[in-house]
Design a protein around this motif. Sequence first.
Motif, short mmCIF file in Angstrom:
data_model
loop_
_atom_site.label_atom_id
_atom_site.label_comp_id
_atom_site.label_asym_id
_atom_site.label_seq_id
_atom_site.Cartn_x
_atom_site.Cartn_y
_atom_site.Cartn_z
N PHE A 249 57.66 43.46 56.19
CA PHE A 249 56.63 42.80 56.99
C PHE A 249 55.65 41.97 56.17
N GLY A 250 55.76 42.05 54.83
CA GLY A 250 54.82 41.33 53.98
C GLY A 250 53.40 41.84 54.10
N THR A 251 53.26 43.14 54.38
CA THR A 251 51.95 43.73 54.62
C THR A 251 51.61 44.74 53.52
N ASN B 27 56.20 65.87 49.73
CA ASN B 27 56.88 65.16 50.82
C ASN B 27 56.01 64.03 51.36
N PHE B 28 54.72 64.28 51.44
CA PHE B 28 53.80 63.23 51.89
C PHE B 28 53.84 62.04 50.94
N LEU B 29 53.80 62.30 49.63
CA LEU B 29 53.82 61.21 48.66
C LEU B 29 55.10 60.39 48.76
N GLY B 30 56.23 61.07 48.95
CA GLY B 30 57.49 60.36 49.08
C GLY B 30 57.50 59.43 50.28
N LEU B 31 57.02 59.92 51.41
CA LEU B 31 57.03 59.10 52.62
C LEU B 31 55.91 58.06 52.59
N LEU B 32 54.82 58.34 51.89
CA LEU B 32 53.78 57.33 51.71
C LEU B 32 54.34 56.13 50.94
N LEU B 33 55.01 56.39 49.83
CA LEU B 33 55.59 55.30 49.05
C LEU B 33 56.68 54.58 49.84
N ALA B 34 57.45 55.34 50.61
CA ALA B 34 58.48 54.72 51.44
C ALA B 34 57.86 53.76 52.45
N ARG B 35 56.78 54.19 53.09
CA ARG B 35 56.09 53.33 54.07
C ARG B 35 55.53 52.08 53.41
N GLU B 36 54.86 52.27 52.26
CA GLU B 36 54.23 51.12 51.58
C GLU B 36 55.28 50.11 51.14
N ARG B 37 56.34 50.61 50.55
CA ARG B 37 57.41 49.71 50.08
C ARG B 37 58.04 48.95 51.24
N PHE B 38 58.33 49.65 52.34
CA PHE B 38 58.99 49.01 53.48
C PHE B 38 58.08 47.97 54.12
N ALA B 39 56.82 48.31 54.32
CA ALA B 39 55.90 47.37 54.96
C ALA B 39 55.72 46.12 54.11
N ALA B 40 55.70 46.30 52.79
CA ALA B 40 55.54 45.15 51.90
C ALA B 40 56.77 44.26 51.92
N GLU B 41 57.96 44.87 51.88
CA GLU B 41 59.18 44.07 51.79
C GLU B 41 59.64 43.53 53.13
#
Length: 506
Positions: free
Chosen positions: A183-185, A167-181
Amino acid sequence: MTKADAKEIEKRESADSLFLGSDEGDDAYRRAMAKATDAVLDSVGDGEQPYSGQSPESLRELFADEPMIPEEGTGVEEAIEDAKSILRNSVNVSNPTCFAHLHCPPAVPGLAAEAMLSATNQSMDSWDQSPAATMLETRMVEDLCSLFGYDADAGDGVFTSGGTQSNFLGLLLARERFAAERFGTDVQRSGLPPRAKAMRILCSEEAHFTAEQAAAHLGLGENAVTTVETDEDRRMCPDALDRTLSDLHERELVPFALVGTAGTTDFGSIDPLSELADRADEHDLWFHVDAAYGGALAASDRHRDRLSGIDRADSIAVDFHKLFYQPISCGAFLLRDGSRYEHIARNASYLNPEGDNAPNLVAKSAQTTRRFDALKPYLTFKAVGRSGLAALIDGTIDLAADVADLLAEDDSFELVAEPTLNAVVFRYRPHDDLSDDLLGWINEAIRESLLREGEAVLARTEVDGVSALKFTLLNPRTTFSDVAAVLDTLERRGDSLCAVSPEVSR
Protein backbone atom coordinates in the motif's frame (compact mmCIF):
# COMPACT_ATOMS: atom_id res chain seq x y z
CA MET A 1 30.62 19.02 61.93
CA THR A 2 27.55 21.05 61.09
CA LYS A 3 24.01 19.93 61.75
CA ALA A 4 23.55 19.61 58.00
CA ASP A 5 26.57 17.33 57.72
CA ALA A 6 25.34 15.18 60.59
CA LYS A 7 21.93 14.94 59.00
CA GLU A 8 23.44 13.83 55.69
CA ILE A 9 25.50 11.14 57.44
CA GLU A 10 22.44 9.88 59.31
CA LYS A 11 20.48 9.78 56.08
CA ARG A 12 23.25 7.86 54.33
CA GLU A 13 23.61 5.35 57.15
CA SER A 14 19.88 4.66 57.25
CA ALA A 15 19.97 3.82 53.53
CA ASP A 16 23.18 1.80 53.64
CA SER A 17 21.52 -1.28 55.09
CA LEU A 18 18.98 -1.36 52.26
CA PHE A 19 21.31 -1.15 49.26
CA LEU A 20 24.42 -2.85 47.95
CA GLY A 21 27.68 -0.96 47.92
CA SER A 22 28.42 -0.55 51.62
CA ASP A 23 29.53 -2.99 54.29
CA GLU A 24 26.13 -2.73 55.95
CA GLY A 25 24.22 -3.21 52.70
CA ASP A 26 26.40 -6.08 51.54
CA ASP A 27 25.97 -7.89 54.86
CA ALA A 28 22.23 -7.28 54.79
CA TYR A 29 22.12 -8.74 51.27
CA ARG A 30 23.96 -11.89 52.37
CA ARG A 31 21.59 -12.39 55.30
CA ALA A 32 18.50 -11.70 53.23
CA MET A 33 19.54 -14.08 50.45
CA ALA A 34 20.40 -16.81 52.97
CA LYS A 35 17.04 -16.29 54.69
CA ALA A 36 15.21 -16.33 51.35
CA THR A 37 17.03 -19.51 50.30
CA ASP A 38 16.04 -21.22 53.53
CA ALA A 39 12.43 -20.07 53.09
CA VAL A 40 12.29 -21.56 49.58
CA LEU A 41 13.85 -24.84 50.64
CA ASP A 42 11.65 -25.12 53.74
CA SER A 43 8.42 -24.30 51.95
CA VAL A 44 8.97 -25.52 48.41
CA GLY A 45 12.10 -27.63 48.08
CA ASP A 46 11.05 -30.14 50.72
CA GLY A 47 7.35 -30.13 49.86
CA GLU A 48 5.92 -33.62 49.40
CA GLN A 49 2.80 -32.36 47.65
CA PRO A 50 2.52 -30.16 44.57
CA TYR A 51 -0.03 -27.91 46.24
CA SER A 52 -1.38 -27.28 49.72
CA GLY A 53 -4.97 -27.82 48.58
CA GLN A 54 -6.20 -24.42 49.78
CA SER A 55 -9.26 -23.05 48.01
CA PRO A 56 -9.49 -19.54 46.57
CA GLU A 57 -11.76 -18.59 49.47
CA SER A 58 -9.35 -19.79 52.16
CA LEU A 59 -6.44 -17.97 50.53
CA ARG A 60 -8.52 -14.83 50.32
CA GLU A 61 -9.11 -15.11 54.07
CA LEU A 62 -5.40 -15.72 54.67
CA PHE A 63 -4.57 -12.30 53.26
CA ALA A 64 -7.77 -10.47 54.21
CA ASP A 65 -6.32 -8.77 57.29
CA GLU A 66 -2.75 -8.56 56.03
CA PRO A 67 -1.78 -4.92 55.35
CA MET A 68 -0.15 -4.65 51.95
CA ILE A 69 1.27 -1.20 52.66
CA PRO A 70 1.96 -1.06 56.42
CA GLU A 71 2.85 2.24 58.03
CA GLU A 72 5.97 0.84 59.70
CA GLY A 73 8.26 -1.92 58.45
CA THR A 74 9.32 -5.07 60.29
CA GLY A 75 12.78 -5.46 58.77
CA VAL A 76 13.72 -7.68 55.88
CA GLU A 77 14.32 -10.91 57.80
CA GLU A 78 10.94 -10.86 59.53
CA ALA A 79 9.27 -9.90 56.27
CA ILE A 80 10.83 -12.94 54.58
CA GLU A 81 9.70 -15.14 57.46
CA ASP A 82 6.15 -13.89 57.03
CA ALA A 83 6.33 -14.62 53.29
CA LYS A 84 6.68 -18.35 53.99
CA SER A 85 2.90 -18.67 54.07
CA ILE A 86 2.82 -17.44 50.48
CA LEU A 87 5.39 -20.01 49.41
CA ARG A 88 3.64 -22.82 51.24
CA ASN A 89 0.44 -22.06 49.35
CA SER A 90 2.05 -21.71 45.94
CA VAL A 91 2.08 -24.42 43.30
CA ASN A 92 5.32 -26.33 43.66
CA VAL A 93 6.44 -26.57 40.04
CA SER A 94 9.46 -28.64 41.06
CA ASN A 95 7.30 -31.43 42.47
CA PRO A 96 7.21 -34.48 40.14
CA THR A 97 3.39 -34.59 40.22
CA CYS A 98 2.90 -30.96 39.22
CA PHE A 99 2.26 -31.51 35.53
CA ALA A 100 -0.65 -29.35 34.52
CA HIS A 101 0.62 -26.58 32.29
CA LEU A 102 3.62 -25.48 30.24
CA HIS A 103 5.00 -24.34 33.56
CA CYS A 104 8.46 -25.76 34.06
CA PRO A 105 10.60 -26.42 37.12
CA PRO A 106 13.39 -23.83 36.90
CA ALA A 107 16.91 -25.22 36.70
CA VAL A 108 19.40 -24.23 39.39
CA PRO A 109 21.72 -22.35 36.97
CA GLY A 110 18.74 -20.26 35.88
CA LEU A 111 17.83 -19.54 39.50
CA ALA A 112 21.39 -18.43 40.20
CA ALA A 113 21.31 -16.20 37.12
CA GLU A 114 17.98 -14.75 38.25
CA ALA A 115 19.54 -13.68 41.53
CA MET A 116 22.54 -12.19 39.74
CA LEU A 117 20.59 -10.25 37.13
CA SER A 118 18.12 -8.97 39.73
CA ALA A 119 20.89 -7.71 41.99
CA THR A 120 22.83 -5.98 39.21
CA ASN A 121 19.57 -4.63 37.73
CA GLN A 122 20.82 -3.96 34.22
CA SER A 123 18.33 -2.20 31.96
CA MET A 124 18.51 -3.37 28.36
CA ASP A 125 17.14 -0.18 26.79
CA SER A 126 20.53 1.46 26.30
CA TRP A 127 24.14 0.35 26.18
CA ASP A 128 25.25 2.65 28.98
CA GLN A 129 22.74 0.97 31.32
CA SER A 130 23.83 -2.56 30.36
CA PRO A 131 27.20 -2.68 28.62
CA ALA A 132 28.28 -6.31 29.11
CA ALA A 133 24.64 -7.46 29.22
CA THR A 134 23.96 -5.87 25.82
CA MET A 135 26.94 -7.61 24.27
CA LEU A 136 26.03 -10.96 25.83
CA GLU A 137 22.42 -10.77 24.61
CA THR A 138 23.65 -9.86 21.13
CA ARG A 139 25.96 -12.87 21.07
CA MET A 140 23.27 -15.13 22.53
CA VAL A 141 20.90 -14.08 19.75
CA GLU A 142 23.57 -14.86 17.15
CA ASP A 143 24.02 -18.38 18.47
CA LEU A 144 20.27 -18.90 18.74
CA CYS A 145 19.93 -17.87 15.10
CA SER A 146 22.51 -20.51 14.22
CA LEU A 147 20.72 -23.10 16.39
CA PHE A 148 17.53 -22.57 14.37
CA GLY A 149 19.30 -22.62 11.02
CA TYR A 150 19.46 -18.89 10.35
CA ASP A 151 22.54 -17.18 8.95
CA ALA A 152 23.94 -15.63 12.12
CA ASP A 153 25.40 -12.71 10.16
CA ALA A 154 22.04 -11.82 8.60
CA GLY A 155 19.75 -12.85 11.44
CA ASP A 156 18.89 -10.76 14.45
CA GLY A 157 16.53 -10.76 17.39
CA VAL A 158 15.87 -9.72 20.93
CA PHE A 159 14.93 -11.31 24.24
CA THR A 160 11.27 -10.98 25.19
CA SER A 161 8.93 -11.76 28.05
CA GLY A 162 7.73 -14.87 26.23
CA GLY A 163 5.70 -16.22 23.34
CA THR A 164 2.95 -13.61 23.52
CA GLN A 165 5.36 -10.73 22.98
CA SER A 166 7.41 -12.64 20.41
CA ASN A 167 4.31 -13.51 18.37
CA PHE A 168 3.23 -9.88 18.54
CA LEU A 169 6.61 -8.71 17.23
CA GLY A 170 6.47 -11.16 14.33
CA LEU A 171 3.03 -10.02 13.25
CA LEU A 172 3.90 -6.36 13.84
CA LEU A 173 6.81 -6.62 11.41
CA ALA A 174 4.64 -8.59 9.00
CA ARG A 175 2.01 -5.83 9.04
CA GLU A 176 4.56 -3.03 8.63
CA ARG A 177 6.35 -4.76 5.76
CA PHE A 178 3.11 -5.60 3.93
CA ALA A 179 1.61 -2.14 4.30
CA ALA A 180 4.81 -0.54 3.04
CA GLU A 181 5.22 -2.83 0.04
CA ARG A 182 1.57 -3.31 -0.97
CA PHE A 183 0.00 0.00 0.00
CA GLY A 184 3.01 2.31 0.19
CA THR A 185 2.03 3.20 3.76
CA ASP A 186 4.33 3.73 6.72
CA VAL A 187 1.95 2.51 9.43
CA GLN A 188 4.29 3.58 12.21
CA ARG A 189 3.87 7.20 11.13
CA SER A 190 0.58 7.34 9.27
CA GLY A 191 -1.59 4.62 10.78
CA LEU A 192 -3.44 1.87 8.96
CA PRO A 193 -4.56 2.48 5.37
CA PRO A 194 -8.25 1.97 4.47
CA ARG A 195 -7.43 -1.30 2.70
CA ALA A 196 -6.16 -2.73 5.97
CA LYS A 197 -9.70 -3.97 6.61
CA ALA A 198 -9.04 -6.66 4.02
CA MET A 199 -5.78 -7.87 5.59
CA ARG A 200 -5.79 -11.42 6.93
CA ILE A 201 -3.54 -13.59 9.13
CA LEU A 202 -3.65 -17.36 8.67
CA CYS A 203 -3.05 -19.93 11.40
CA SER A 204 -4.31 -23.38 12.30
CA GLU A 205 -7.44 -23.92 14.34
CA GLU A 206 -5.16 -25.33 17.06
CA ALA A 207 -2.89 -22.24 17.14
CA HIS A 208 -2.39 -20.22 20.31
CA PHE A 209 -4.84 -17.39 20.97
CA THR A 210 -2.02 -14.85 20.75
CA ALA A 211 -2.47 -14.63 16.98
CA GLU A 212 -5.92 -13.15 17.58
CA GLN A 213 -4.63 -11.07 20.47
CA ALA A 214 -1.87 -9.62 18.30
CA ALA A 215 -4.33 -8.87 15.51
CA ALA A 216 -6.48 -6.94 17.98
CA HIS A 217 -3.49 -5.00 19.32
CA LEU A 218 -2.36 -4.23 15.76
CA GLY A 219 -5.67 -2.55 14.95
CA LEU A 220 -6.76 -5.27 12.55
CA GLY A 221 -9.26 -6.91 14.87
CA GLU A 222 -9.57 -10.55 15.85
CA ASN A 223 -11.70 -11.18 12.76
CA ALA A 224 -8.58 -10.60 10.68
CA VAL A 225 -7.39 -14.06 11.78
CA THR A 226 -8.56 -16.89 9.54
CA THR A 227 -8.12 -20.37 10.94
CA VAL A 228 -7.22 -23.35 8.78
CA GLU A 229 -8.41 -26.91 9.34
CA THR A 230 -6.05 -29.42 10.88
CA ASP A 231 -5.42 -33.05 9.98
CA GLU A 232 -5.90 -36.11 12.17
CA ASP A 233 -2.68 -35.24 13.99
CA ARG A 234 -3.96 -31.71 14.70
CA ARG A 235 -1.43 -30.10 12.38
CA MET A 236 -2.33 -27.45 9.84
CA CYS A 237 -3.43 -29.23 6.68
CA PRO A 238 -1.63 -27.86 3.57
CA ASP A 239 -4.54 -28.79 1.30
CA ALA A 240 -6.94 -26.95 3.59
CA LEU A 241 -4.55 -23.99 3.53
CA ASP A 242 -4.67 -23.99 -0.28
CA ARG A 243 -8.46 -23.96 -0.19
CA THR A 244 -8.50 -21.17 2.38
CA LEU A 245 -6.08 -19.02 0.36
CA SER A 246 -8.18 -19.53 -2.77
CA ASP A 247 -11.33 -18.56 -0.89
CA LEU A 248 -9.72 -15.41 0.50
CA HIS A 249 -8.57 -14.31 -2.93
CA GLU A 250 -12.05 -14.91 -4.38
CA ARG A 251 -13.49 -12.70 -1.65
CA GLU A 252 -10.87 -10.02 -2.36
CA LEU A 253 -9.37 -10.43 1.09
CA VAL A 254 -5.61 -10.05 1.36
CA PRO A 255 -3.57 -12.55 3.38
CA PHE A 256 -0.24 -11.13 4.52
CA ALA A 257 1.02 -13.47 7.26
CA LEU A 258 1.03 -17.20 7.87
CA VAL A 259 1.61 -18.46 11.42
CA GLY A 260 2.89 -21.99 11.80
CA THR A 261 2.91 -23.67 15.20
CA ALA A 262 5.76 -25.82 16.47
CA GLY A 263 4.10 -27.29 19.56
CA THR A 264 0.43 -26.59 20.17
CA THR A 265 -0.56 -25.96 23.78
CA ASP A 266 -2.79 -29.00 24.18
CA PHE A 267 -1.18 -31.63 21.97
CA GLY A 268 2.32 -30.41 21.14
CA SER A 269 1.48 -30.79 17.45
CA ILE A 270 3.98 -29.39 14.97
CA ASP A 271 2.68 -28.03 11.68
CA PRO A 272 4.37 -29.21 8.45
CA LEU A 273 6.71 -26.23 8.40
CA SER A 274 8.41 -26.92 5.07
CA GLU A 275 5.10 -27.18 3.25
CA LEU A 276 3.87 -24.01 4.93
CA ALA A 277 7.08 -22.25 3.92
CA ASP A 278 6.38 -23.26 0.32
CA ARG A 279 2.93 -21.66 0.49
CA ALA A 280 4.35 -18.55 2.12
CA ASP A 281 6.87 -18.17 -0.71
CA GLU A 282 4.24 -18.77 -3.36
CA HIS A 283 1.81 -16.21 -1.95
CA ASP A 284 4.36 -13.69 -0.62
CA LEU A 285 3.29 -14.18 2.99
CA TRP A 286 5.35 -13.38 6.05
CA PHE A 287 5.98 -16.80 7.63
CA HIS A 288 6.13 -16.67 11.42
CA VAL A 289 6.61 -19.81 13.51
CA ASP A 290 5.32 -19.91 17.07
CA ALA A 291 7.88 -22.30 18.55
CA ALA A 292 7.30 -21.21 22.15
CA TYR A 293 6.76 -24.82 23.21
CA GLY A 294 8.48 -27.01 20.62
CA GLY A 295 11.41 -24.76 19.80
CA ALA A 296 13.54 -26.55 22.39
CA LEU A 297 13.74 -29.50 19.99
CA ALA A 298 16.35 -27.49 18.10
CA ALA A 299 18.77 -28.44 20.89
CA SER A 300 18.08 -32.18 20.49
CA ASP A 301 19.99 -34.37 18.03
CA ARG A 302 17.19 -36.94 18.24
CA HIS A 303 14.25 -34.63 17.63
CA ARG A 304 15.40 -31.48 15.83
CA ASP A 305 14.31 -32.87 12.45
CA ARG A 306 10.71 -32.40 13.61
CA LEU A 307 11.36 -28.68 13.13
CA SER A 308 12.41 -29.15 9.51
CA GLY A 309 11.61 -25.97 7.59
CA ILE A 310 11.80 -23.62 10.57
CA ASP A 311 14.94 -22.09 9.10
CA ARG A 312 12.76 -20.74 6.26
CA ALA A 313 10.54 -18.76 8.64
CA ASP A 314 10.81 -14.99 8.51
CA SER A 315 10.57 -14.93 12.30
CA ILE A 316 10.43 -17.35 15.21
CA ALA A 317 9.06 -17.15 18.76
CA VAL A 318 11.01 -19.15 21.36
CA ASP A 319 10.28 -19.54 25.07
CA PHE A 320 12.98 -20.43 27.57
CA HIS A 321 10.56 -20.70 30.50
CA LYS A 322 9.09 -23.90 29.09
CA LEU A 323 11.32 -26.72 27.84
CA PHE A 324 14.54 -24.80 28.41
CA TYR A 325 13.82 -24.79 32.18
CA GLN A 326 14.32 -21.10 32.91
CA PRO A 327 12.52 -18.99 35.54
CA ILE A 328 9.67 -16.86 34.22
CA SER A 329 9.93 -14.69 32.23
CA CYS A 330 12.34 -15.51 29.44
CA GLY A 331 11.75 -15.72 25.70
CA ALA A 332 13.28 -14.64 22.42
CA PHE A 333 12.17 -13.29 19.06
CA LEU A 334 14.38 -14.27 16.13
CA LEU A 335 14.37 -12.57 12.74
CA ARG A 336 15.86 -14.24 9.65
CA ASP A 337 16.69 -10.91 7.99
CA GLY A 338 17.69 -8.35 10.59
CA SER A 339 17.30 -5.49 8.13
CA ARG A 340 13.54 -5.91 8.50
CA TYR A 341 13.85 -4.12 11.83
CA GLU A 342 13.91 -0.91 9.79
CA HIS A 343 10.12 -1.05 9.80
CA ILE A 344 9.92 -0.36 13.54
CA ALA A 345 13.15 1.60 14.08
CA ARG A 346 12.91 4.32 16.67
CA ASN A 347 15.41 6.74 18.17
CA ALA A 348 15.23 8.62 21.45
CA SER A 349 17.89 11.19 22.20
CA TYR A 350 18.36 10.00 25.78
CA LEU A 351 18.62 6.30 24.86
CA ASN A 352 19.76 5.62 21.30
CA PRO A 353 20.36 8.90 19.44
CA GLU A 354 20.86 8.72 15.69
CA GLY A 355 24.52 8.31 14.79
CA ASP A 356 25.39 6.62 18.08
CA ASN A 357 27.69 3.67 17.40
CA ALA A 358 26.78 1.81 20.59
CA PRO A 359 24.65 -1.36 20.19
CA ASN A 360 20.94 -0.54 20.15
CA LEU A 361 18.45 -3.12 21.42
CA VAL A 362 15.53 -0.88 22.39
CA ALA A 363 14.46 -0.39 18.76
CA LYS A 364 14.11 -4.17 18.37
CA SER A 365 11.77 -4.64 21.31
CA ALA A 366 8.19 -3.85 22.27
CA GLN A 367 9.54 -2.87 25.68
CA THR A 368 11.70 0.01 26.83
CA THR A 369 12.96 -0.99 30.27
CA ARG A 370 13.79 -4.66 29.96
CA ARG A 371 15.48 -7.25 32.17
CA PHE A 372 18.77 -9.00 31.43
CA ASP A 373 17.01 -12.32 30.92
CA ALA A 374 19.60 -13.59 28.44
CA LEU A 375 21.85 -14.36 31.40
CA LYS A 376 19.59 -17.25 32.42
CA PRO A 377 19.86 -19.48 29.35
CA TYR A 378 23.48 -18.38 28.92
CA LEU A 379 24.40 -19.61 32.39
CA THR A 380 22.36 -22.80 31.95
CA PHE A 381 23.95 -23.70 28.61
CA LYS A 382 27.33 -22.84 30.13
CA ALA A 383 26.68 -25.16 33.07
CA VAL A 384 25.16 -28.22 31.37
CA GLY A 385 25.86 -27.72 27.65
CA ARG A 386 23.51 -28.21 24.73
CA SER A 387 23.84 -31.99 24.97
CA GLY A 388 23.03 -31.97 28.68
CA LEU A 389 19.91 -29.91 28.11
CA ALA A 390 18.92 -32.10 25.16
CA ALA A 391 19.13 -35.20 27.37
CA LEU A 392 16.61 -33.63 29.77
CA ILE A 393 14.23 -32.77 26.93
CA ASP A 394 14.56 -36.18 25.30
CA GLY A 395 13.80 -37.91 28.59
CA THR A 396 10.49 -36.11 29.00
CA ILE A 397 9.44 -37.02 25.45
CA ASP A 398 10.28 -40.67 26.12
CA LEU A 399 8.25 -40.55 29.33
CA ALA A 400 5.22 -39.13 27.51
CA ALA A 401 5.37 -41.99 25.00
CA ASP A 402 5.50 -44.57 27.81
CA VAL A 403 2.58 -42.93 29.63
CA ALA A 404 0.55 -42.90 26.41
CA ASP A 405 1.17 -46.64 25.99
CA LEU A 406 0.01 -47.24 29.56
CA LEU A 407 -3.20 -45.28 29.00
CA ALA A 408 -3.91 -47.02 25.69
CA GLU A 409 -3.68 -50.42 27.38
CA ASP A 410 -5.93 -49.55 30.34
CA ASP A 411 -9.67 -50.05 29.79
CA SER A 412 -10.48 -47.35 32.34
CA PHE A 413 -8.86 -44.62 30.25
CA GLU A 414 -9.15 -43.13 26.82
CA LEU A 415 -5.99 -41.79 25.16
CA VAL A 416 -7.27 -38.84 23.15
CA ALA A 417 -4.18 -38.49 20.94
CA GLU A 418 -0.68 -39.87 20.59
CA PRO A 419 1.74 -37.32 22.07
CA THR A 420 4.06 -35.38 19.77
CA LEU A 421 6.11 -33.75 22.51
CA ASN A 422 5.49 -34.36 26.21
CA ALA A 423 1.81 -33.44 26.56
CA VAL A 424 -0.54 -36.40 27.04
CA VAL A 425 -4.28 -35.76 26.69
CA PHE A 426 -6.65 -38.41 28.03
CA ARG A 427 -9.92 -39.10 29.83
CA TYR A 428 -11.06 -41.40 32.58
CA ARG A 429 -13.77 -43.40 30.80
CA PRO A 430 -15.07 -46.43 32.76
CA HIS A 431 -17.35 -47.49 29.88
CA ASP A 432 -18.25 -46.30 26.40
CA ASP A 433 -21.92 -45.39 26.78
CA LEU A 434 -21.46 -42.32 29.01
CA SER A 435 -22.99 -39.13 27.69
CA ASP A 436 -20.55 -36.35 26.84
CA ASP A 437 -21.91 -34.23 29.69
CA LEU A 438 -21.38 -36.95 32.27
CA LEU A 439 -17.97 -37.82 30.90
CA GLY A 440 -16.91 -34.20 31.10
CA TRP A 441 -18.35 -33.75 34.57
CA ILE A 442 -16.64 -36.78 36.06
CA ASN A 443 -13.22 -35.84 34.64
CA GLU A 444 -13.58 -32.28 35.91
CA ALA A 445 -14.58 -33.62 39.34
CA ILE A 446 -11.56 -35.93 39.50
CA ARG A 447 -9.16 -33.15 38.60
CA GLU A 448 -10.69 -30.79 41.15
CA SER A 449 -10.51 -33.37 43.94
CA LEU A 450 -6.85 -34.14 43.23
CA LEU A 451 -6.00 -30.43 43.32
CA ARG A 452 -8.09 -29.74 46.43
CA GLU A 453 -6.36 -32.52 48.33
CA GLY A 454 -2.92 -31.53 47.05
CA GLU A 455 -2.25 -34.93 45.47
CA ALA A 456 -1.53 -33.83 41.89
CA VAL A 457 -1.86 -30.80 39.65
CA LEU A 458 -3.36 -31.79 36.30
CA ALA A 459 -4.48 -29.62 33.40
CA ARG A 460 -7.92 -29.63 31.85
CA THR A 461 -8.84 -28.89 28.29
CA GLU A 462 -11.70 -29.52 25.90
CA VAL A 463 -11.46 -31.84 22.92
CA ASP A 464 -14.35 -32.12 20.46
CA GLY A 465 -16.56 -30.33 22.95
CA VAL A 466 -15.87 -32.73 25.84
CA SER A 467 -13.66 -32.06 28.86
CA ALA A 468 -10.38 -33.95 29.00
CA LEU A 469 -7.37 -34.18 31.30
CA LYS A 470 -3.75 -33.51 30.43
CA PHE A 471 -0.32 -34.40 31.75
CA THR A 472 2.27 -31.85 30.65
CA LEU A 473 5.41 -33.80 31.49
CA LEU A 474 8.04 -31.06 31.46
CA ASN A 475 9.77 -32.07 34.68
CA PRO A 476 12.85 -34.25 34.05
CA ARG A 477 12.53 -35.54 37.64
CA THR A 478 9.08 -36.99 37.00
CA THR A 479 9.23 -40.76 36.61
CA PHE A 480 6.93 -43.33 35.07
CA SER A 481 6.15 -44.54 38.61
CA ASP A 482 5.09 -41.01 39.62
CA VAL A 483 2.60 -40.84 36.77
CA ALA A 484 1.37 -44.41 37.25
CA ALA A 485 0.68 -43.71 40.92
CA VAL A 486 -1.35 -40.61 40.04
CA LEU A 487 -3.32 -42.63 37.47
CA ASP A 488 -4.10 -45.25 40.13
CA THR A 489 -5.38 -42.51 42.45
CA LEU A 490 -7.29 -40.92 39.60
CA GLU A 491 -8.96 -44.23 38.71
CA ARG A 492 -9.96 -44.89 42.33
CA ARG A 493 -11.40 -41.40 42.59
CA GLY A 494 -13.33 -41.93 39.38
CA ASP A 495 -14.62 -45.31 40.50
CA SER A 496 -15.86 -43.75 43.75
CA LEU A 497 -17.73 -41.08 41.85
CA CYS A 498 -19.26 -43.71 39.59
CA ALA A 499 -20.38 -45.74 42.58
CA VAL A 500 -22.51 -42.88 43.96
CA SER A 501 -23.99 -41.94 40.58
CA PRO A 502 -26.46 -44.50 39.20
CA GLU A 503 -26.31 -42.91 35.77
CA VAL A 504 -22.56 -43.39 35.62
CA SER A 505 -22.28 -46.78 37.31
CA ARG A 506 -24.68 -48.69 35.09
